[in-house]
Design an enzyme around this catalytic site. Sequence first.
Site, PDB file in Angstrom:
ATOM      1  N   GLU A   1     -14.818  -2.649   6.134  1.00 52.20           N
ATOM      2  CA  GLU A   1     -15.961  -2.540   7.046  1.00 52.20           C
ATOM      3  C   GLU A   1     -15.497  -2.359   8.490  1.00 52.20           C
ATOM      4  O   GLU A   1     -14.643  -3.105   8.968  1.00 52.20           O
ATOM      5  CB  GLU A   1     -16.805  -3.818   6.937  1.00 52.20           C
ATOM      6  CG  GLU A   1     -17.991  -3.863   7.873  1.00 52.20           C
ATOM      7  CD  GLU A   1     -19.056  -2.828   7.556  1.00 52.20           C
ATOM      8  OE1 GLU A   1     -19.442  -2.721   6.378  1.00 52.20           O
ATOM      9  OE2 GLU A   1     -19.500  -2.119   8.487  1.00 52.20           O
TER      10      GLU A   1
ATOM     11  N   ASN B   1      -4.259  -1.840  11.825  1.00 49.19           N
ATOM     12  CA  ASN B   1      -4.707  -1.189  13.062  1.00 49.19           C
ATOM     13  C   ASN B   1      -6.212  -1.261  13.261  1.00 49.19           C
ATOM     14  O   ASN B   1      -6.687  -1.595  14.341  1.00 49.19           O
ATOM     15  CB  ASN B   1      -4.275   0.277  13.038  1.00 49.19           C
ATOM     16  CG  ASN B   1      -2.784   0.396  13.231  1.00 49.19           C
ATOM     17  OD1 ASN B   1      -2.239  -0.217  14.142  1.00 49.19           O
ATOM     18  ND2 ASN B   1      -2.109   1.140  12.373  1.00 49.19           N
TER      19      ASN B   1
ATOM     20  N   THR C   1       0.170  -5.379   7.301  1.00 49.22           N
ATOM     21  CA  THR C   1       0.047  -4.110   6.579  1.00 49.22           C
ATOM     22  C   THR C   1       1.366  -3.766   5.895  1.00 49.22           C
ATOM     23  O   THR C   1       2.444  -4.002   6.460  1.00 49.22           O
ATOM     24  CB  THR C   1      -0.369  -2.922   7.484  1.00 49.22           C
ATOM     25  OG1 THR C   1      -0.179  -1.697   6.765  1.00 49.22           O
ATOM     26  CG2 THR C   1       0.419  -2.821   8.777  1.00 49.22           C
TER      27      THR C   1
ATOM     28  N   ASP D   1       2.227  -0.865   5.614  1.00 52.38           N
ATOM     29  CA  ASP D   1       2.641   0.390   6.257  1.00 52.38           C
ATOM     30  C   ASP D   1       3.586   0.175   7.452  1.00 52.38           C
ATOM     31  O   ASP D   1       4.229   1.127   7.891  1.00 52.38           O
ATOM     32  CB  ASP D   1       1.416   1.167   6.755  1.00 52.38           C
ATOM     33  CG  ASP D   1       0.428   1.450   5.642  1.00 52.38           C
ATOM     34  OD1 ASP D   1       0.834   1.468   4.472  1.00 52.38           O
ATOM     35  OD2 ASP D   1      -0.765   1.660   5.947  1.00 52.38           O
TER      36      ASP D   1
ATOM     37  N   GLU E   1       3.110   9.403   1.275  1.00 53.70           N
ATOM     38  CA  GLU E   1       1.777   9.954   0.980  1.00 53.70           C
ATOM     39  C   GLU E   1       1.254  10.814   2.130  1.00 53.70           C
ATOM     40  O   GLU E   1       0.414  11.676   1.928  1.00 53.70           O
ATOM     41  CB  GLU E   1       0.784   8.841   0.649  1.00 53.70           C
ATOM     42  CG  GLU E   1       0.498   7.885   1.802  1.00 53.70           C
ATOM     43  CD  GLU E   1      -0.554   6.836   1.481  1.00 53.70           C
ATOM     44  OE1 GLU E   1      -1.243   6.950   0.451  1.00 53.70           O
ATOM     45  OE2 GLU E   1      -0.676   5.880   2.267  1.00 53.70           O
TER      46      GLU E   1
ATOM     47  N   ARG F   1       9.396  15.731 -12.386  1.00 54.68           N
ATOM     48  CA  ARG F   1       8.340  14.803 -12.809  1.00 54.68           C
ATOM     49  C   ARG F   1       7.892  13.968 -11.613  1.00 54.68           C
ATOM     50  O   ARG F   1       8.637  13.814 -10.642  1.00 54.68           O
ATOM     51  CB  ARG F   1       8.862  13.858 -13.900  1.00 54.68           C
ATOM     52  CG  ARG F   1       9.129  14.534 -15.225  1.00 54.68           C
ATOM     53  CD  ARG F   1       7.819  14.865 -15.944  1.00 54.68           C
ATOM     54  NE  ARG F   1       8.054  15.328 -17.312  1.00 54.68           N
ATOM     55  CZ  ARG F   1       8.270  16.582 -17.665  1.00 54.68           C
ATOM     56  NH1 ARG F   1       8.307  17.530 -16.734  1.00 54.68           N
ATOM     57  NH2 ARG F   1       8.463  16.912 -18.927  1.00 54.68           N
TER      58      ARG F   1
ATOM     59  N   LEU G   1       0.549  -0.766  -6.876  1.00 56.91           N
ATOM     60  CA  LEU G   1       1.595  -1.716  -7.273  1.00 56.91           C
ATOM     61  C   LEU G   1       2.330  -2.224  -6.036  1.00 56.91           C
ATOM     62  O   LEU G   1       2.841  -3.335  -6.007  1.00 56.91           O
ATOM     63  CB  LEU G   1       2.600  -1.044  -8.206  1.00 56.91           C
ATOM     64  CG  LEU G   1       2.108  -0.728  -9.617  1.00 56.91           C
ATOM     65  CD1 LEU G   1       3.132   0.100 -10.352  1.00 56.91           C
ATOM     66  CD2 LEU G   1       1.824  -2.021 -10.366  1.00 56.91           C
ATOM     67  N   GLN G   2       2.364  -1.357  -5.004  1.00 54.29           N
ATOM     68  CA  GLN G   2       3.077  -1.726  -3.772  1.00 54.29           C
ATOM     69  C   GLN G   2       2.378  -2.842  -3.000  1.00 54.29           C
ATOM     70  O   GLN G   2       2.970  -3.491  -2.158  1.00 54.29           O
ATOM     71  CB  GLN G   2       3.199  -0.493  -2.851  1.00 54.29           C
ATOM     72  CG  GLN G   2       4.105   0.558  -3.417  1.00 54.29           C
ATOM     73  CD  GLN G   2       3.828   1.937  -2.829  1.00 54.29           C
ATOM     74  OE1 GLN G   2       4.551   2.408  -1.965  1.00 54.29           O
ATOM     75  NE2 GLN G   2       2.784   2.593  -3.289  1.00 54.29           N
TER      76      GLN G   2
HETATM   77  O1  F6P Z   1      -2.920   0.547   4.749  1.00 49.55           O
HETATM   78  C1  F6P Z   1      -2.453   0.158   3.536  1.00 49.55           C
HETATM   79  C2  F6P Z   1      -2.664   1.222   2.502  1.00 49.55           C
HETATM   80  O2  F6P Z   1      -2.193   0.748   1.272  1.00 49.55           O
HETATM   81  C3  F6P Z   1      -2.062   2.578   2.827  1.00 49.55           C
HETATM   82  O3  F6P Z   1      -0.695   2.626   2.570  1.00 49.55           O
HETATM   83  C4  F6P Z   1      -2.899   3.476   1.982  1.00 49.55           C
HETATM   84  O4  F6P Z   1      -2.929   4.778   2.537  1.00 49.55           O
HETATM   85  C5  F6P Z   1      -4.240   2.840   2.038  1.00 49.55           C
HETATM   86  O5  F6P Z   1      -4.039   1.491   2.362  1.00 49.55           O
HETATM   87  C6  F6P Z   1      -5.051   2.907   0.783  1.00 49.55           C
HETATM   88  O6  F6P Z   1      -6.325   2.439   1.081  1.00 49.55           O
HETATM   89  P1  F6P Z   1      -7.416   1.946   0.045  1.00 49.55           P
HETATM   90  O7  F6P Z   1      -7.090   0.540  -0.326  1.00 49.55           O
HETATM   91  O8  F6P Z   1      -8.686   1.996   0.826  1.00 49.55           O
HETATM   92  O9  F6P Z   1      -7.387   2.873  -1.106  1.00 49.55           O
END
Ligand code: F6P
Length: 361
Positions: free
Chosen positions: A79, A117, A139, A141, A236, A279, A286-287
């Site tokens: 949100e 952020n 995060t 990230d 990604e 592949r 999982l991360q």
């Molecule tokens: O910010 C953390 C993160 O896992 C990012 O690495 C990824 O792009 C995003 O959230 C995925 O978001 P959501 O949980 O909304 O699918």
Amino acid sequence: MSKSVTRTFGILTSGGDAPGLNAAIRGVCRTAMDVYGMRVIGFEHGYRGLMENRSRVLQPGELSGILARGGTILGTSREKPFKDKNWITDAGPSAVSAIKDAYKANGLDCLVVLGGNGTNTTGALLAREGLNVIGLPKTIDNDIVETDITFGFHTALTVATDAIDRLHSTASSHNRVMVIEVMGHKAGWLSLYSGVAGGGDVVLIPEIPYDINCIARHLEERALNGKTFSIVVVAEGALSVEESLLDKKTFKKQREAMSSSIGYRVAREIEEETGIESRVTVLGYLQRGGTPVAFDRVLASQFGTAAANMLALGDYGKMVALQDNALVGVSLEKIANKIKTVPIEHRMIETARDVGTCLGD
Ligand code: F6P
């Protein structure tokens, strides 16, 4: 009990979950309750719970047994109250006034927000609206400015590295290229660090647009040198040189039109250019799931206790950060609307190149 300016504060977790959130909640709340005698109101599912005033007084018992638990005991949501135009209150449409009402109704002296952020930017905007706010940097990230590290990153890094390790044996058994797509949003921290830790042969990060010809030549050269398989780590948010020249809007449109994620495209391009069977593994959530590694537990606990000490001092309007191994408070205004990407001159980029990793350029 030690003296405290703050008597009652609210706490919420917002944005994507990250390992270490519960450790941070425990760090803030235990210190606040046990050292300073503060009262804590927990809001459910991030800013949404605050807008809806879905809350409970947190009890010390809720903080037991959560240090090693993944996820967040408070729940989370994405949100964004300042962007939510559909929220209707008695006074008219405003998510922000609903938040102010909940803040007042619960007798809060401050609101503690745990997030990335977006969460800390909202925190800064709420501070501008007159609320007392303290932020914590969470995060996987690692893309929050003004802090050397965020909690959650090391756990995700460990998971991604383990996955790369596991891909090595199957890649070598089949003489294949294994592409692994790693999270990280628009920053390359997770892919770069896991790529270095796992010995990725090619690592593609958003900060360095890739040229598929460079990647193909690198893989062919490896094959000529008797290396029968390769591991390609793709962030990604990775993009090609051609895409980097597009304006933001066109790029977004093109990405939305893509039928699969970037890892699949890179694998297809590699096969087309080299003929080597490829592949794809998309590591995904999982991360983010599961128990935090020790580093994240320690870091989150430290951030949490530091936030409680800031509450006690009335040191509001700041995010707790780690700078050169020191815990500091940084104005939320300095964090708002920024993202920390990997600087091109970063030592890890140099390290990756020095050990022979192709970064796609
Ligand atoms: O910010 C953390 C993160 O896992 C990012 O690495 C990824 O792009 C995003 O959230 C995925 O978001 P959501 O949980 O909304 O699918």
